[in-house]
Design a protein around this motif. Structure first.
Motif, PDB file in Angstrom:
ATOM      1  N   CYS A  11       0.698  -1.159  -0.113  1.00  9.51           N
ATOM      2  CA  CYS A  11      -0.167   0.023   0.231  1.00  9.51           C
ATOM      3  C   CYS A  11       0.927   1.214   0.055  1.00  9.51           C
ATOM      4  O   CYS A  11       0.269   2.387  -0.038  1.00  9.51           O
ATOM      5  CB  CYS A  11      -1.219  -0.052   1.262  1.00  9.51           C
ATOM      6  SG  CYS A  11      -0.095   0.291   2.841  1.00  9.51           S
ATOM      7  N   HIS A  13       2.553   2.777   2.256  1.00 10.31           N
ATOM      8  CA  HIS A  13       2.424   3.484   3.505  1.00 10.31           C
ATOM      9  C   HIS A  13       3.982   3.455   3.996  1.00 10.31           C
ATOM     10  O   HIS A  13       4.624   2.698   3.756  1.00 10.31           O
ATOM     11  CB  HIS A  13       1.526   2.731   4.702  1.00 10.31           C
ATOM     12  CG  HIS A  13       2.019   3.084   6.184  1.00 10.31           C
ATOM     13  ND1 HIS A  13       1.467   4.063   6.547  1.00 10.31           N
ATOM     14  CD2 HIS A  13       2.775   2.541   7.003  1.00 10.31           C
ATOM     15  CE1 HIS A  13       2.016   4.206   7.717  1.00 10.31           C
ATOM     16  NE2 HIS A  13       2.667   3.114   8.120  1.00 10.31           N
ATOM     17  N   CYS A  45       2.969  -4.133   8.092  1.00 14.14           N
ATOM     18  CA  CYS A  45       2.364  -2.891   7.743  1.00 14.14           C
ATOM     19  C   CYS A  45       1.416  -2.665   8.750  1.00 14.14           C
ATOM     20  O   CYS A  45       0.395  -3.538   8.709  1.00 14.14           O
ATOM     21  CB  CYS A  45       2.002  -2.803   6.324  1.00 14.14           C
ATOM     22  SG  CYS A  45       1.269  -1.203   5.694  1.00 14.14           S
ATOM     23  N   CYS A  48      -2.198  -2.067   6.069  1.00 11.13           N
ATOM     24  CA  CYS A  48      -2.559  -3.270   5.511  1.00 11.13           C
ATOM     25  C   CYS A  48      -2.144  -4.601   5.949  1.00 11.13           C
ATOM     26  O   CYS A  48      -2.838  -5.668   5.524  1.00 11.13           O
ATOM     27  CB  CYS A  48      -2.193  -2.956   4.029  1.00 11.13           C
ATOM     28  SG  CYS A  48      -0.657  -3.441   3.441  1.00 11.13           S
TER      29      CYS A  48
HETATM   30 ZN   LIG Z   1       0.595  -1.819   3.774  1.00 10.98          ZN
END
Ligand SMILES: [Zn+2]
Length: 207
Positions: A11, A13, A45, A48
């Protein structure tokens, strides 16, 4: 420890991580197993839940096994201070690797009492075998030493294919044959100092 910023592979991040500047397994023996199974570098993470492999510059040092491995991602060069140290580390095996998986593999090879130059050759021989059975694309798969198994000390190599990890077992005699070839070709040993010993290195001598 120092802070690094990592990006989630899924994602994107951005996460701040604590990174080890050096991993000395004599001072912190518990770190060795975490390097061997890769868990030291895995981070989850918080957004996610994806498990990512952290990649940062670090020095793995095992004073007992006389092994130093610099993990230098992104083609970074050895710093001059380390370069100056090389001559004082005669009885050490000194390596540079470019990714976390390669560091994990080096530590596993040494911990099994094996030699990484010989292992590179055994992996190449195995890739040639696999390509005969399954096609030329097998020559490009990144084989890694995983572990020694069973009473006959079979060598287990792992590789990713079609999104999954696979393993292939080879007889210990393959390793011994490769060792004999390298022993007869002392010029093909890795240079003194911090050396990169991988498939690119091997291709300079055997292909
Ligand atoms: Zn992530």
């Amino acid at each position: 420890m120092s802070k690094v910023t990592a990006s989630c592979s899924s994602c994107r991040h951005q996460q701040a991580l604590e990174a080890y500047d050096a991993i000395n397994v004599a001072e912190r023996p518990s770190l060795k197993e975490k390097v061997k199974d890769g868990s030291l570098f895995v981070w989850e993470c918080p957004v996610c839940g994806t498990h990512n492999l952290a990649v940062y510059k670090t020095l793995y040092h095992d004073p007992e096994d006389r092994l130093m491995v610099w993990l230098l991602p992104d083609g970074e060069a050895l710093d001059p201070r380390t370069k100056a140290l090389e001559g004082h580390l005669d009885d050490y095996t000194l390596r540079i690797v470019r990714d976390t998986g390669s560091l994990v593999e080096k530590v596993n090879i040494w911990d099994a009492g094996l030699d990484d130059a010989v292992m590179e050759m055994a992996k190449y021989v195995t890739k040639v075998e696999l390509s005969r059975k399954h096609g030329a694309e097998m020559l490009d798969i990144p084989l890694r030493f995983y572990r020694i198994e069973g009473p006959d000390h079979e060598i287990v190599l792992s590789f990713p294919l079609g999104g999954q990890m696979h393993v292939v077992n080879i007889g210990f005699n393959v390793y011994e044959d490769c060792k004999a070839i390298l022993d007869r070709n002392p010029d093909a040993r890795p240079a003194p100092g911090f050396a990169e010993v991988d498939s690119v290195w091997l291709a300079k001598y055997f292909r």
